[in-house]
Design an enzyme around this catalytic site. Sequence first.
Site, PDB file in Angstrom:
ATOM      1  N   CYS A  53      82.815 141.951  31.844  1.00  0.00           N
ATOM      2  CA  CYS A  53      81.526 141.800  32.526  1.00  0.00           C
ATOM      3  C   CYS A  53      81.359 140.414  33.140  1.00  0.00           C
ATOM      4  CB  CYS A  53      80.374 142.087  31.569  1.00  0.00           C
ATOM      5  SG  CYS A  53      80.293 140.994  30.137  1.00  0.00           S
ATOM      6  N   ASN A  54      82.117 139.439  32.670  1.00  0.00           N
ATOM      7  CA  ASN A  54      81.934 138.081  33.174  1.00  0.00           C
ATOM      8  C   ASN A  54      83.138 137.508  33.907  1.00  0.00           C
ATOM      9  OD1 ASN A  54      79.232 137.415  32.437  1.00  0.00           O
ATOM     10  ND2 ASN A  54      79.886 137.398  30.297  1.00  0.00           N
ATOM     11  N   SER A 109      84.335 131.786  27.928  1.00  0.00           N
ATOM     12  CA  SER A 109      83.368 132.877  27.895  1.00  0.00           C
ATOM     13  C   SER A 109      81.961 132.370  28.157  1.00  0.00           C
ATOM     14  CB  SER A 109      83.399 133.573  26.528  1.00  0.00           C
ATOM     15  OG  SER A 109      84.643 134.177  26.286  1.00  0.00           O
ATOM     16  N   GLU A 114      82.499 133.934  21.223  1.00  0.00           N
ATOM     17  CA  GLU A 114      82.402 135.400  21.074  1.00  0.00           C
ATOM     18  C   GLU A 114      83.781 135.970  20.801  1.00  0.00           C
ATOM     19  OE1 GLU A 114      83.551 137.818  23.273  1.00  0.00           O
ATOM     20  OE2 GLU A 114      84.169 136.660  25.017  1.00  0.00           O
ATOM     21  N   GLN A 120      89.879 142.480  24.548  1.00  0.00           N
ATOM     22  CA  GLN A 120      89.895 142.751  25.989  1.00  0.00           C
ATOM     23  C   GLN A 120      91.194 142.248  26.617  1.00  0.00           C
ATOM     24  OE1 GLN A 120      86.222 140.742  26.837  1.00  0.00           O
ATOM     25  NE2 GLN A 120      85.017 142.619  26.827  1.00  0.00           N
ATOM     26  N   ALA A 186      76.238 153.358  24.248  1.00  0.00           N
ATOM     27  CA  ALA A 186      76.758 153.557  22.895  1.00  0.00           C
ATOM     28  C   ALA A 186      78.154 152.959  22.748  1.00  0.00           C
ATOM     29  CB  ALA A 186      76.776 155.043  22.545  1.00  0.00           C
ATOM     30  N   GLY A 187      78.445 151.915  23.538  1.00  0.00           N
ATOM     31  CA  GLY A 187      79.733 151.233  23.452  1.00  0.00           C
ATOM     32  C   GLY A 187      79.702 150.093  22.457  1.00  0.00           C
TER      33      GLY A 187
END
Length: 396
Positions: A53-54, A109, A114, A120, A186-187
Site C-alpha cells: 500500500c505504500n 515503512s 511494522e 510482503q 477481512a484481510g
Amino acid sequence: MAEPLVCVFSLDHRHAPVEMREKLAFPQAEQAAAVSTAAALPGAGEAVLISTCNRVELYLAGRPDRAAALRVLAERSGLRIEQLAKHGVWHEGRACVRQLFRVIASLESLVVGEYQIVNQVKTAYERGTTGALLNPLFQRALHVAGAVRSETAIGSHKLSLASIAVDLAKQIHGELSTARLLVIGAGEIADLAVTHLIAAGVRELSLVNRTQERALALIGTRPARVYPWEQLREALTAHDIVIASTSAPQAVVSVADAKAALRGRRTPLMLIDLAVPRDIEAAVGELEDIYLYNVDHLDSVVAANQGLRHEEVAAASAMVDVQVAEYVTAQDQGRNAVLAQVAAHLGEVIAAEEARILAKLPGLDRQELRYSLDRLGNKLLHPVLRYLREHGDDPQ
C-alpha cells in the site's frame, strides 16, 4: 571494490501521493506477468516486484535500460514514464542493497517497526524470477530482517498500519469504549485492526466483507457482529468510526453510499481508509459531517510513535549499514562481474529464444513458455556458477 550488478526503481509514500500509488499498485493476479516482462528486458534476466500500500519497487539484475524498465510499470498503471521518473528513485549497486535491507527492516515503512513488510518481501521474492544476482541478495535480506528484529528493539512496540489507525481514531474521537466501530474487509490489516480495537476497549464492533464466511472466520470467538455485504449502507449508518482495508481494485464505498448513511444519522461519521487502491471515493471527504482520512493522513500519529523509538531506529540503521558492507564485500572478491556477465548472457539468450518461438507460435502461453525456459536456463547455469564460485581466486 566492484559493486553488485543490481538495481531498483522505488516509488513510495515519501515521494508519491496515494493518488499515484494506487494507480501503480499491482494486484496479485497481475504481478507474475509484470515480473516476466521485466526479467525479459535486455541486460536484466532477473526481476522481483514488491507492491504494497505504500510502495512499489522493481528490483532487476544487471544494468537494464531505465526507460524500458519504467515502461513495464507505466503500461500497467496508465501513468507516463516521465511521471514515474519524477516521483520515483533509482538505486544501483551498493545503494540498491542498502535500499532492500532498509525496506525489509521496516526502516523505510510509513510505520517504522511494522512487521508485515517481511512477509510482503518474502512473497515477492518467491514470485520473482531470480538467479545468480537476486537470489543471494534476497536471501541475505531475509537474514537481515531476522537479525534486526532479534538484536534491536525496533519491533518491540508491535506497531502496524492498523494500530496507527486506531491511535488516530483515539486522537480524533477520544474515548473509544463508547464509540461504534465498523471494519470493512477481512484481510491481515483488518484482522489487526479488530485486535487493536478490542484491546482499546471498544465494546461495539462490527465487520463487513464481500465473503461473509471469511469475516466470520476472522471474528472467531471475539465479541463482534458481522454484516452481510448487501447491508454495507446500513452498517455505515449504524457506526461512528469506519476503518476500511480491502484488496478491491476500486472503491467499495461511494459518494451515494456515504450520503445514504448520513441520511440515517445525526452525528458526524469518521472514515479511515487504509487501502491502496483506496476503498473510499475521495469525493466522500467533501461531504458535510464526513471526516475522511487515508494512509497519507497518518503522518502526525506516525511521527509521534517514531519519536518514542529514536534510539531503536538509530541502532537498526547502523546494523543495516554493517550488513550492507559485509554483503558487498562477500559478493566482490573478483568474481561478481564474471558471474553477472554469465547470468546476463544466458538471460539474453533465453529472451531471444522466447521471442523467436513466440513469433513462430503466437498462440503459446507466454508466461508458461518463459517459466519453462527459465527452468532450463537455471539448470544449465547452476554448474557453471558453482564452478566460478569455487574457483574465485583463479584469474582465468
